[in-house]
Write a protein that holds these residues in place. Structure first.
Motif, PDB file in Angstrom:
ATOM      1  N   ASP A 170      -3.535   2.414 -22.258  1.00 52.15           N
ATOM      2  CA  ASP A 170      -3.300   1.384 -21.249  1.00 52.15           C
ATOM      3  C   ASP A 170      -1.984   0.706 -21.616  1.00 52.15           C
ATOM      4  O   ASP A 170      -1.884   0.039 -22.645  1.00 52.15           O
ATOM      5  N   VAL A 181       6.882  -0.922 -22.200  1.00 50.33           N
ATOM      6  CA  VAL A 181       7.103   0.266 -21.378  1.00 50.33           C
ATOM      7  C   VAL A 181       8.588   0.609 -21.323  1.00 50.33           C
ATOM      8  O   VAL A 181       8.958   1.770 -21.166  1.00 50.33           O
ATOM      9  N   THR A 200      -1.408   2.144 -16.023  1.00 49.82           N
ATOM     10  CA  THR A 200      -0.875   0.785 -15.939  1.00 49.82           C
ATOM     11  C   THR A 200      -1.616   0.077 -14.814  1.00 49.82           C
ATOM     12  O   THR A 200      -2.139   0.712 -13.897  1.00 49.82           O
ATOM     13  N   VAL A 218       1.967  -3.457 -13.985  1.00 56.16           N
ATOM     14  CA  VAL A 218       3.025  -3.510 -15.003  1.00 56.16           C
ATOM     15  C   VAL A 218       4.351  -3.006 -14.441  1.00 56.16           C
ATOM     16  O   VAL A 218       5.391  -3.629 -14.613  1.00 56.16           O
ATOM     17  N   LEU A 243      -1.212   4.776 -11.994  1.00 59.02           N
ATOM     18  CA  LEU A 243      -0.573   3.476 -11.834  1.00 59.02           C
ATOM     19  C   LEU A 243      -1.293   2.687 -10.749  1.00 59.02           C
ATOM     20  O   LEU A 243      -1.407   3.159  -9.617  1.00 59.02           O
TER      21      LEU A 243
END
Length: 163
Positions: free
Chosen positions: A28, A76, A93, A96, A118
């Motif tokens: 994660d 990231v 994610t 994010v 995502l």
């Protein structure tokens, strides 16, 4: 205070992740206080969970909730430095990638063995949309509209699966 584990888009995200079973590892990225990790650990107790987070306070909070979760301090935007050559079956994610340049999606793909998932808001910030980025990059994700749920994600939230 809102219990973040009860938000509808999180339940949908976990359901979509479950379609990729079997898998052994999940990362994660930008896990915050770990609401998704708590749900993932409940649903997949045998999966080795890891989280990448820039905030040391969040990492400590996660360890207090799920002591077996691998915690990685990083961002990231520096994923290659944070992970080295490490790969995970699933990388996810949740809210994010809306804060960073979409070019960092390429790093997520590089470190994923099976899928990148995502959960993001499409029109949160001005600039190129996720759909346009994927089209320009030649990536064809499975797209699920988060839809008619009673939270802010309902108007522009999507889950993008890159397999």
């Amino acid at each position: 205070m809102i219990d973040l584990t009860t938000l509808e888009h999180r339940k949908l995200l976990i359901d979509i992740i479950s379609k990729h079973m079997p898998f052994e590892t999940l990362l994660d990225v930008g896990c915050g206080e770990g609401a998704d990790l708590v749900l993932l650990h409940e649903r997949f107790p045998d999966v080795k969970l890891a989280c990448l987070e820039i905030g040391p306070g969040h990492l400590a909070s996660i360890k207090s909730k799920i002591d077996i979760c691998e915690t990685i301090k990083g961002s990231v935007t520096h994923l290659d430095e944070s992970l080295g050559d490490k790969k995970y079956d699933i990388i996810m994610t949740n809210g994010v990638m809306i804060y960073v340049d979409k070019k960092y999606i390429d790093s997520l793909i590089k470190h994923a063995k099976k899928a990148v998932i995502l959960s993001e808001r499409e029109n949160y910030r001005p600039g190129i949309t996720f759909v346009d980025y994927f089209k320009n990059a030649g990536i064809s994700p499975i797209i699920t509209k988060i839809g008619d749920r009673r939270e802010t994600w309902s108007t522009d939230g999507y889950i993008f699966e890159i397999i």
